[in-house]
Design a protein around this motif. Structure first.
Motif, PDB file in Angstrom:
ATOM      1  N   MET A 160      41.496   7.381  -3.885  1.00 20.66           N
ATOM      2  CA  MET A 160      42.351   6.953  -4.888  1.00 20.66           C
ATOM      3  C   MET A 160      43.546   7.583  -5.040  1.00 20.66           C
ATOM      4  N   ALA A 161      44.739   6.962  -5.635  1.00 19.99           N
ATOM      5  CA  ALA A 161      45.655   7.683  -5.714  1.00 19.99           C
ATOM      6  C   ALA A 161      45.631   9.115  -6.342  1.00 19.99           C
ATOM      7  N   ASP A 162      44.774   9.322  -7.580  1.00 20.16           N
ATOM      8  CA  ASP A 162      44.626  10.628  -8.143  1.00 20.16           C
ATOM      9  C   ASP A 162      44.028  11.671  -7.117  1.00 20.16           C
ATOM     10  N   ASP A 163      43.318  11.045  -6.131  1.00 20.55           N
ATOM     11  CA  ASP A 163      42.777  12.033  -5.136  1.00 20.55           C
ATOM     12  C   ASP A 163      43.688  12.723  -4.350  1.00 20.55           C
ATOM     13  N   ILE A 164      44.637  11.735  -3.855  1.00 18.36           N
ATOM     14  CA  ILE A 164      45.637  12.301  -3.303  1.00 18.36           C
ATOM     15  C   ILE A 164      46.626  13.196  -3.575  1.00 18.36           C
ATOM     16  N   ARG A 165      46.799  12.796  -5.143  1.00 16.72           N
ATOM     17  CA  ARG A 165      47.548  13.670  -5.910  1.00 16.72           C
ATOM     18  C   ARG A 165      47.017  15.188  -6.074  1.00 16.72           C
ATOM     19  N   ASP A 166      45.709  15.085  -6.490  1.00 15.43           N
ATOM     20  CA  ASP A 166      44.784  16.473  -6.470  1.00 15.43           C
ATOM     21  C   ASP A 166      44.983  17.195  -5.429  1.00 15.43           C
ATOM     22  N   ASP A 167      45.160  16.399  -4.115  1.00 10.64           N
ATOM     23  CA  ASP A 167      44.872  17.262  -2.753  1.00 10.64           C
ATOM     24  C   ASP A 167      46.283  17.780  -2.581  1.00 10.64           C
ATOM     25  N   LEU A 168      47.413  17.106  -2.891  1.00 14.22           N
ATOM     26  CA  LEU A 168      48.836  17.269  -2.628  1.00 14.22           C
ATOM     27  C   LEU A 168      48.885  18.922  -3.620  1.00 14.22           C
ATOM     28  N   GLU A 169      48.416  18.782  -4.796  1.00 17.62           N
ATOM     29  CA  GLU A 169      48.649  19.865  -5.710  1.00 17.62           C
ATOM     30  C   GLU A 169      47.961  21.009  -5.394  1.00 17.62           C
ATOM     31  N   LEU A 170      46.577  20.927  -4.575  1.00 23.73           N
ATOM     32  CA  LEU A 170      46.141  21.968  -4.118  1.00 23.73           C
ATOM     33  C   LEU A 170      46.652  22.731  -2.923  1.00 23.73           C
ATOM     34  N   LEU A 171      47.226  21.621  -2.082  1.00 24.94           N
ATOM     35  CA  LEU A 171      47.933  22.090  -1.019  1.00 24.94           C
ATOM     36  C   LEU A 171      49.445  22.824  -1.244  1.00 24.94           C
ATOM     37  N   GLU A 172      49.635  22.404  -2.332  1.00 24.90           N
ATOM     38  CA  GLU A 172      51.134  23.091  -2.984  1.00 24.90           C
ATOM     39  C   GLU A 172      50.818  24.513  -3.284  1.00 24.90           C
ATOM     40  N   ARG A 173      49.760  24.533  -4.097  1.00 27.88           N
ATOM     41  CA  ARG A 173      49.575  25.877  -4.826  1.00 27.88           C
ATOM     42  C   ARG A 173      49.123  26.830  -3.670  1.00 27.88           C
ATOM     43  N   GLU A 174      48.631  26.398  -2.484  1.00 31.12           N
ATOM     44  CA  GLU A 174      48.194  27.151  -1.198  1.00 31.12           C
ATOM     45  C   GLU A 174      49.414  27.292  -0.270  1.00 31.12           C
ATOM     46  N   GLN A 175      50.537  26.835  -0.881  1.00 28.21           N
ATOM     47  CA  GLN A 175      51.987  26.813   0.058  1.00 28.21           C
ATOM     48  C   GLN A 175      51.921  26.238   1.213  1.00 28.21           C
ATOM     49  N   CYS A 176      51.142  25.047   1.426  1.00 30.96           N
ATOM     50  CA  CYS A 176      51.049  24.532   2.648  1.00 30.96           C
ATOM     51  C   CYS A 176      52.047  23.103   2.500  1.00 30.96           C
ATOM     52  N   VAL A 177      52.485  22.809   1.397  1.00 35.88           N
ATOM     53  CA  VAL A 177      53.429  21.728   1.137  1.00 35.88           C
ATOM     54  C   VAL A 177      54.444  22.236  -0.198  1.00 35.88           C
ATOM     55  N   THR A 178      55.648  21.586   0.060  1.00 41.74           N
ATOM     56  CA  THR A 178      56.381  21.290  -1.142  1.00 41.74           C
ATOM     57  C   THR A 178      56.299  20.112  -1.807  1.00 41.74           C
ATOM     58  N   LEU A 179      56.248  20.021  -3.066  1.00 42.22           N
ATOM     59  CA  LEU A 179      56.331  18.788  -3.745  1.00 42.22           C
ATOM     60  C   LEU A 179      57.576  18.248  -4.748  1.00 42.22           C
ATOM     61  N   GLU A 180      57.988  17.398  -4.423  1.00 41.24           N
ATOM     62  CA  GLU A 180      59.203  16.619  -5.294  1.00 41.24           C
ATOM     63  C   GLU A 180      58.734  15.490  -5.731  1.00 41.24           C
ATOM     64  N   ARG A 181      59.069  15.636  -7.172  1.00 40.53           N
ATOM     65  CA  ARG A 181      58.532  14.409  -8.166  1.00 40.53           C
ATOM     66  C   ARG A 181      59.732  13.603  -8.415  1.00 40.53           C
ATOM     67  N   LEU A 182      59.998  12.373  -7.933  1.00 42.49           N
ATOM     68  CA  LEU A 182      61.133  11.695  -8.323  1.00 42.49           C
ATOM     69  C   LEU A 182      60.831  10.414  -9.158  1.00 42.49           C
ATOM     70  N   PRO A 183      61.385  10.236 -10.238  1.00 43.34           N
ATOM     71  CA  PRO A 183      61.190   9.328 -11.192  1.00 43.34           C
ATOM     72  C   PRO A 183      61.497   7.975 -10.465  1.00 43.34           C
ATOM     73  N   ARG A 184      60.485   6.963 -10.704  1.00 40.16           N
ATOM     74  CA  ARG A 184      60.180   5.630 -10.142  1.00 40.16           C
ATOM     75  C   ARG A 184      60.715   4.625 -11.354  1.00 40.16           C
ATOM     76  N   SER A 185      60.140   4.838 -12.348  1.00 43.58           N
ATOM     77  CA  SER A 185      60.230   4.001 -13.593  1.00 43.58           C
ATOM     78  C   SER A 185      59.596   4.988 -14.716  1.00 43.58           C
ATOM     79  N   PRO A 186      60.112   4.641 -15.881  1.00 42.26           N
ATOM     80  CA  PRO A 186      59.600   5.454 -17.033  1.00 42.26           C
ATOM     81  C   PRO A 186      57.975   5.673 -17.056  1.00 42.26           C
ATOM     82  N   GLY A 187      57.864   7.163 -16.856  1.00 42.24           N
ATOM     83  CA  GLY A 187      56.438   7.594 -16.728  1.00 42.24           C
ATOM     84  C   GLY A 187      55.790   7.574 -15.350  1.00 42.24           C
TER      85      GLY A 187
END
Length: 104
Positions: A46-73
């Protein structure tokens, strides 16, 4: 689904995220493309699974994340593979929560 199976699927999915990023010329993908890729491989996600995975990978310095606004919220997350993430993908570095696999 028992917890061991769920854990194995999550660890495997995280490795595939790193692998997908490694295959891109610019080493970057957005979370929607990652989700479609994982689902196309027949893996549950699910989308939340991928975002949770990306956050874990960011904490472990495997990825950098950029959060770009798409629409309000709403945001598009762009993940970029780091040198450390490439090492995890290639199994020269170990990270808890990420499977050890070999690229095809």
């Amino acid at each position: 689904m028992n917890s061991a199976v769920r854990r194995a699927l999550s660890e495997d999915r995280r490795w595939f995220i790193l692998d997908a990023l490694a295959q891109m010329e610019n080493r970057a993908l957005n979370d929607d493309i990652i989700l479609m890729s994982i689902r196309t491989m027949g893996r549950p996600a699910m989308a939340d699974d991928i975002r949770d995975d990306l956050e874990l990978l960011e904490r472990e310095q495997c990825v950098t994340l950029e959060r770009l606004p798409r629409s309000p919220g709403r945001y598009v997350w762009v993940a970029t593979l780091t040198a450390e993430g490439l090492q995890v993908r290639d199994n020269t570095r170990s990270v808890p929560g990420v499977a050890s696999r070999r690229p095809l």
